[in-house]
Motif scaffolding. Sequence first.
Motif, PDB file in Angstrom:
ATOM      1  N   TYR A 195      -5.314   8.655   2.345  1.00 37.29           N
ATOM      2  CA  TYR A 195      -5.779   7.479   3.183  1.00 37.29           C
ATOM      3  C   TYR A 195      -4.960   6.396   3.100  1.00 37.29           C
ATOM      4  O   TYR A 195      -4.548   5.772   4.096  1.00 37.29           O
ATOM      5  CB  TYR A 195      -7.301   7.142   2.926  1.00 37.29           C
ATOM      6  CG  TYR A 195      -8.131   8.549   3.367  1.00 37.29           C
ATOM      7  CD1 TYR A 195      -7.957   8.956   4.525  1.00 37.29           C
ATOM      8  CD2 TYR A 195      -9.384   8.587   2.342  1.00 37.29           C
ATOM      9  CE1 TYR A 195      -9.092  10.187   4.739  1.00 37.29           C
ATOM     10  CE2 TYR A 195     -10.254   9.695   2.888  1.00 37.29           C
ATOM     11  CZ  TYR A 195      -9.900  10.383   3.936  1.00 37.29           C
ATOM     12  OH  TYR A 195     -10.776  11.424   4.088  1.00 37.29           O
ATOM     13  N   LEU A 196      -4.625   5.844   1.924  1.00 36.98           N
ATOM     14  CA  LEU A 196      -3.820   4.787   1.712  1.00 36.98           C
ATOM     15  C   LEU A 196      -2.537   4.974   2.158  1.00 36.98           C
ATOM     16  O   LEU A 196      -1.768   4.026   2.889  1.00 36.98           O
ATOM     17  CB  LEU A 196      -3.805   4.216   0.076  1.00 36.98           C
ATOM     18  CG  LEU A 196      -3.370   3.058  -0.134  1.00 36.98           C
ATOM     19  CD1 LEU A 196      -4.157   1.973   0.506  1.00 36.98           C
ATOM     20  CD2 LEU A 196      -3.294   2.644  -1.701  1.00 36.98           C
TER      21      LEU A 196
ATOM     22  N   PRO B 119      -8.033   9.485  -1.583  1.00 35.84           N
ATOM     23  CA  PRO B 119      -7.895   8.280  -1.246  1.00 35.84           C
ATOM     24  C   PRO B 119      -6.578   7.630  -1.063  1.00 35.84           C
ATOM     25  O   PRO B 119      -6.347   6.867  -0.580  1.00 35.84           O
ATOM     26  CB  PRO B 119      -8.656   7.460  -2.503  1.00 35.84           C
ATOM     27  CG  PRO B 119      -9.046   8.458  -3.488  1.00 35.84           C
ATOM     28  CD  PRO B 119      -8.958   9.662  -2.841  1.00 35.84           C
ATOM     29  N   VAL B 120      -5.657   8.219  -1.661  1.00 35.26           N
ATOM     30  CA  VAL B 120      -4.143   8.070  -1.925  1.00 35.26           C
ATOM     31  C   VAL B 120      -3.730   8.493  -0.713  1.00 35.26           C
ATOM     32  O   VAL B 120      -2.974   7.816  -0.142  1.00 35.26           O
ATOM     33  CB  VAL B 120      -3.534   8.793  -3.292  1.00 35.26           C
ATOM     34  CG1 VAL B 120      -2.080   8.537  -2.978  1.00 35.26           C
ATOM     35  CG2 VAL B 120      -4.116   8.084  -4.513  1.00 35.26           C
TER      36      VAL B 120
ATOM     37  N   LEU C 198     -13.639   5.305  -1.968  1.00 32.16           N
ATOM     38  CA  LEU C 198     -13.899   4.662  -3.360  1.00 32.16           C
ATOM     39  C   LEU C 198     -15.419   4.328  -3.470  1.00 32.16           C
ATOM     40  O   LEU C 198     -15.659   4.356  -4.611  1.00 32.16           O
ATOM     41  CB  LEU C 198     -12.716   3.606  -3.299  1.00 32.16           C
ATOM     42  CG  LEU C 198     -11.527   3.961  -3.296  1.00 32.16           C
ATOM     43  CD1 LEU C 198     -10.477   2.684  -3.446  1.00 32.16           C
ATOM     44  CD2 LEU C 198     -11.059   5.013  -4.726  1.00 32.16           C
TER      45      LEU C 198
ATOM     46  N   SER D  48       0.709   3.907  -3.091  1.00 29.92           N
ATOM     47  CA  SER D  48       0.264   5.251  -2.547  1.00 29.92           C
ATOM     48  C   SER D  48       1.508   6.196  -3.072  1.00 29.92           C
ATOM     49  O   SER D  48       0.965   7.447  -3.630  1.00 29.92           O
ATOM     50  CB  SER D  48       0.086   5.506  -1.127  1.00 29.92           C
ATOM     51  OG  SER D  48       1.316   5.346  -0.251  1.00 29.92           O
TER      52      SER D  48
ATOM     53  N   THR E  79       0.837  -1.061  -0.164  1.00 28.90           N
ATOM     54  CA  THR E  79       0.067  -0.165  -0.011  1.00 28.90           C
ATOM     55  C   THR E  79       0.616   1.385   0.242  1.00 28.90           C
ATOM     56  O   THR E  79       0.569   2.448  -0.559  1.00 28.90           O
ATOM     57  CB  THR E  79      -0.935   0.173   1.402  1.00 28.90           C
ATOM     58  OG1 THR E  79      -0.252  -0.084   2.410  1.00 28.90           O
ATOM     59  CG2 THR E  79      -1.994  -1.105   1.130  1.00 28.90           C
TER      60      THR E  79
ATOM     61  N   ASN F 270      -8.054   4.575   8.508  1.00 29.22           N
ATOM     62  CA  ASN F 270      -7.485   5.273   7.338  1.00 29.22           C
ATOM     63  C   ASN F 270      -7.813   4.333   6.203  1.00 29.22           C
ATOM     64  O   ASN F 270      -8.276   4.538   5.251  1.00 29.22           O
ATOM     65  CB  ASN F 270      -6.126   5.460   7.455  1.00 29.22           C
ATOM     66  CG  ASN F 270      -5.727   6.658   7.955  1.00 29.22           C
ATOM     67  OD1 ASN F 270      -6.076   7.739   7.314  1.00 29.22           O
ATOM     68  ND2 ASN F 270      -5.201   6.840   9.148  1.00 29.22           N
ATOM     69  N   LEU F 271      -7.724   2.817   6.287  1.00 25.91           N
ATOM     70  CA  LEU F 271      -8.086   1.997   5.490  1.00 25.91           C
ATOM     71  C   LEU F 271      -9.406   1.962   5.061  1.00 25.91           C
ATOM     72  O   LEU F 271      -9.984   2.012   4.200  1.00 25.91           O
ATOM     73  CB  LEU F 271      -7.582   0.671   5.905  1.00 25.91           C
ATOM     74  CG  LEU F 271      -7.806  -0.544   4.824  1.00 25.91           C
ATOM     75  CD1 LEU F 271      -7.054  -0.186   3.717  1.00 25.91           C
ATOM     76  CD2 LEU F 271      -7.458  -1.927   5.301  1.00 25.91           C
TER      77      LEU F 271
ATOM     78  N   SER G 232     -11.614   4.547   5.679  1.00 22.29           N
ATOM     79  CA  SER G 232     -11.868   5.916   4.972  1.00 22.29           C
ATOM     80  C   SER G 232     -11.562   5.813   3.394  1.00 22.29           C
ATOM     81  O   SER G 232     -12.123   6.132   2.618  1.00 22.29           O
ATOM     82  CB  SER G 232     -11.178   6.905   5.722  1.00 22.29           C
ATOM     83  OG  SER G 232     -11.383   6.887   7.054  1.00 22.29           O
ATOM     84  N   HIS G 233     -10.323   5.030   3.139  1.00 15.82           N
ATOM     85  CA  HIS G 233      -9.885   4.777   1.702  1.00 15.82           C
ATOM     86  C   HIS G 233     -11.016   4.171   1.157  1.00 15.82           C
ATOM     87  O   HIS G 233     -11.503   4.501  -0.162  1.00 15.82           O
ATOM     88  CB  HIS G 233      -8.669   3.983   1.894  1.00 15.82           C
ATOM     89  CG  HIS G 233      -8.356   3.364   0.351  1.00 15.82           C
ATOM     90  ND1 HIS G 233      -7.740   4.212  -0.571  1.00 15.82           N
ATOM     91  CD2 HIS G 233      -8.555   2.201  -0.133  1.00 15.82           C
ATOM     92  CE1 HIS G 233      -7.221   3.616  -1.760  1.00 15.82           C
ATOM     93  NE2 HIS G 233      -8.059   2.452  -1.359  1.00 15.82           N
ATOM     94  N   TYR G 234     -11.497   2.927   1.486  1.00 15.03           N
ATOM     95  CA  TYR G 234     -12.685   2.273   0.885  1.00 15.03           C
ATOM     96  C   TYR G 234     -13.884   2.870   0.775  1.00 15.03           C
ATOM     97  O   TYR G 234     -14.627   2.835  -0.162  1.00 15.03           O
ATOM     98  CB  TYR G 234     -12.668   0.812   1.514  1.00 15.03           C
ATOM     99  CG  TYR G 234     -11.556   0.108   0.861  1.00 15.03           C
ATOM    100  CD1 TYR G 234     -11.438  -0.493  -0.558  1.00 15.03           C
ATOM    101  CD2 TYR G 234     -10.686  -0.488   1.790  1.00 15.03           C
ATOM    102  CE1 TYR G 234     -10.397  -1.089  -0.854  1.00 15.03           C
ATOM    103  CE2 TYR G 234      -9.349  -1.278   1.383  1.00 15.03           C
ATOM    104  CZ  TYR G 234      -9.432  -1.713  -0.047  1.00 15.03           C
ATOM    105  OH  TYR G 234      -8.591  -2.490  -0.493  1.00 15.03           O
TER     106      TYR G 234
END
Length: 149
Positions: free
Chosen positions: A91-92, A88-89, A125, A34, A30, A117-118, A120-122
């Motif tokens: 958050y990753l 998203p980047v 998306l 990122s 990840t 954070n993971l 929030s990333h998903y």
Amino acid sequence: MMEEKSAFDTFELNLPPAILGFLKETSTWTYFLSILGFIGIGLMFLFGIFFSVVMGMMPGGNPYEDLGMDMSYFGIVYVVFGLVYFFPVLYLFNFSRKMKGALNSNNNDELTAAFSNLKSHYKFLGIFTMAIISLYVLIFVFAIIAGMM
């Protein structure tokens, strides 16, 4: 008098070695993805500036001039997509950084922050995907309506 600690204060990461290995490898990938994402965002901004400024100044540089479109519109689209893609980047990136910290220090707070954070990333998306699919459905419906007229 000695201060007593609760079981929660002294709790450490108690995960099997296989899971710790999977999390370490995941955080490495990840992090790599990122960094590539940040590079891609930088290129999007550069292309946006290129289309907005340079292509507008070139004689004959706008093949869409007859349609009344300016090349700066394409540049603005690139910059907007770069801004949307940034979150998203980020958050990753934060997931990978915090996961590495959690694994190195056996810190539950870091582990929680990493998974936050993971999530929030998903979540980002997923919401973005639903918005794009909704936009496609609206375009399809309006195309059908326009085709019937």
